[in-house]
Design a protein around this motif. Sequence first.
Motif, mmCIF file in Angstrom:
data_model
loop_
_atom_site.group_PDB
_atom_site.id
_atom_site.type_symbol
_atom_site.label_atom_id
_atom_site.label_comp_id
_atom_site.label_asym_id
_atom_site.label_seq_id
_atom_site.Cartn_x
_atom_site.Cartn_y
_atom_site.Cartn_z
ATOM 1 N N LEU A 112 0.850 -1.185 0.000
ATOM 2 C CA LEU A 112 0.000 0.000 0.000
ATOM 3 C C LEU A 112 0.890 1.241 0.000
ATOM 4 O O LEU A 112 1.648 1.475 0.947
ATOM 5 N N LEU A 113 0.808 2.016 -1.084
ATOM 6 C CA LEU A 113 1.627 3.215 -1.226
ATOM 7 C C LEU A 113 0.901 4.410 -0.618
ATOM 8 O O LEU A 113 -0.263 4.669 -0.938
ATOM 9 N N GLU A 130 1.470 -4.371 3.507
ATOM 10 C CA GLU A 130 2.696 -3.677 3.883
ATOM 11 C C GLU A 130 2.580 -2.230 3.421
ATOM 12 O O GLU A 130 2.442 -1.963 2.219
ATOM 13 N N GLU A 131 2.615 -1.289 4.369
ATOM 14 C CA GLU A 131 2.508 0.131 4.038
ATOM 15 C C GLU A 131 3.883 0.678 3.658
ATOM 16 O O GLU A 131 4.857 0.484 4.384
ATOM 17 N N ILE A 132 3.962 1.347 2.514
ATOM 18 C CA ILE A 132 5.221 1.883 2.009
ATOM 19 C C ILE A 132 5.060 3.380 1.764
ATOM 20 O O ILE A 132 4.257 3.796 0.930
ATOM 21 N N ASP A 133 5.826 4.177 2.499
ATOM 22 C CA ASP A 133 5.863 5.614 2.262
ATOM 23 C C ASP A 133 6.708 5.827 1.006
ATOM 24 O O ASP A 133 7.904 5.554 0.989
ATOM 25 N N GLY A 193 9.014 7.033 -1.361
ATOM 26 C CA GLY A 193 10.144 7.948 -1.526
ATOM 27 C C GLY A 193 11.004 7.525 -2.702
ATOM 28 O O GLY A 193 10.581 6.768 -3.583
ATOM 29 N N ARG A 194 12.235 8.012 -2.708
ATOM 30 C CA ARG A 194 13.142 7.723 -3.826
ATOM 31 C C ARG A 194 13.535 6.254 -3.911
ATOM 32 O O ARG A 194 13.992 5.785 -4.950
ATOM 33 N N ASP A 195 13.362 5.529 -2.806
ATOM 34 C CA ASP A 195 13.731 4.113 -2.787
ATOM 35 C C ASP A 195 12.535 3.208 -3.076
ATOM 36 O O ASP A 195 12.562 2.011 -2.759
ATOM 37 N N LEU A 196 11.497 3.745 -3.696
ATOM 38 C CA LEU A 196 10.264 2.985 -3.869
ATOM 39 C C LEU A 196 10.473 1.694 -4.644
ATOM 40 O O LEU A 196 9.961 0.634 -4.258
ATOM 41 N N ALA A 197 11.212 1.745 -5.732
ATOM 42 C CA ALA A 197 11.421 0.541 -6.542
ATOM 43 C C ALA A 197 12.088 -0.564 -5.720
ATOM 44 O O ALA A 197 11.688 -1.734 -5.783
ATOM 45 N N ALA A 198 13.090 -0.200 -4.930
ATOM 46 C CA ALA A 198 13.787 -1.191 -4.107
ATOM 47 C C ALA A 198 12.854 -1.770 -3.048
ATOM 48 O O ALA A 198 12.879 -2.988 -2.787
ATOM 49 N N ARG A 199 12.031 -0.930 -2.459
ATOM 50 C CA ARG A 199 11.125 -1.417 -1.412
ATOM 51 C C ARG A 199 10.048 -2.330 -2.004
ATOM 52 O O ARG A 199 9.652 -3.315 -1.385
ATOM 53 N N THR A 212 10.468 -4.186 -4.677
ATOM 54 C CA THR A 212 11.169 -5.424 -5.014
ATOM 55 C C THR A 212 11.314 -6.307 -3.775
ATOM 56 O O THR A 212 11.099 -7.528 -3.822
ATOM 57 N N ALA A 213 11.656 -5.686 -2.642
ATOM 58 C CA ALA A 213 11.817 -6.442 -1.394
ATOM 59 C C ALA A 213 10.479 -6.966 -0.883
ATOM 60 O O ALA A 213 10.402 -8.076 -0.335
ATOM 61 N N ALA A 214 9.407 -6.200 -1.077
ATOM 62 C CA ALA A 214 8.093 -6.594 -0.555
ATOM 63 C C ALA A 214 7.469 -7.734 -1.358
ATOM 64 O O ALA A 214 6.683 -8.514 -0.817
#
Length: 304
Positions: free
Chosen positions: A11-12, A42-45, A47-53, A55-57
């Motif tokens: 969830l962005l 999984e809540e994701i704020d 930011g600039r690391d969105l693609a990496a987060r 991928t990890a999620a």
Amino acid sequence: MTQKRHHRIALLLGGRSAEREVSLASGAACAEGLRAAGYEVEEIDAGRDLAARLTAARPDAVFNALHGKWGEDGCVQGLLELMELPYTHSGVRASALSMDKHLSKAVFRAAGLPVAESLLASPAEIAARHLMPLPYVVKPYDEGSSVGVHVLREGANAPPQVQGALQERLMVEAYAPGRELTVAVRAGEPMTVTEIVAEGWYDYDAKYKLGGSRHVVPAEMPEEAFDAAMGIAAAAYQALGCRGVARADIRWDDRKGVEGFALLEMNTQPGMTPTSLAPEQAAYLGISFPEFVAWMVEDASCRR
């Protein structure tokens, strides 16, 4: 509970736009609703690391609860397309068109929909003189939630001083008088019409603070006009190529009957806060909030 087609949801929320706080509120409500519907969230704020987060999620689908630039204008949608992740709401093109009020108006005009006269001008040009007859509105053409809006009323002697605006060009739009209406559209079908009753201008506080405005669901208006508002919203949704849930904002001068409508904009990421309009319309139709957000996730499966 039956197994969901998409069980793990990223969830962005939040993000980097002027509407960050609204997105955080929307996202928190949506996360609670999705968990109540049986999803792992999984809540994701964002930011600039969105693609990496992301991928990890390793999510099965993405619920986009972002508002404003980067989240609502096609940017995040493009990233999700590249990552081949199903996501809620509209795609790249419809999101970009809807966020750009100048371009979306051109699409609406081509579809024969009623819109207010408008133009784009620099802050210096706007501050120098009145560019159209009073009353009129000056606003960013690529922001939402009434961010940065100036209303010039009858009798205003001086134009608005907007030299400090971040945008190189702003929209100057003829003020559309009348009642404030909104229609949520789900999968191409208009849900109902809400009238928003606020003291004065329907600004940021009126939209998001408890008690800032009163919502009449369904709007009390003649059947012919009610149906016309529903039709305008559905046609705008189709013209832009929206998907999932979107919401049309409309003004109606009831003195003119069905000729009194002005389509203001289409929101491809309608708010999902406790005071938001689309969830209220869903509730009026007997759709609970968990059912509403769950439908959006399952609708995302069509993106592949």
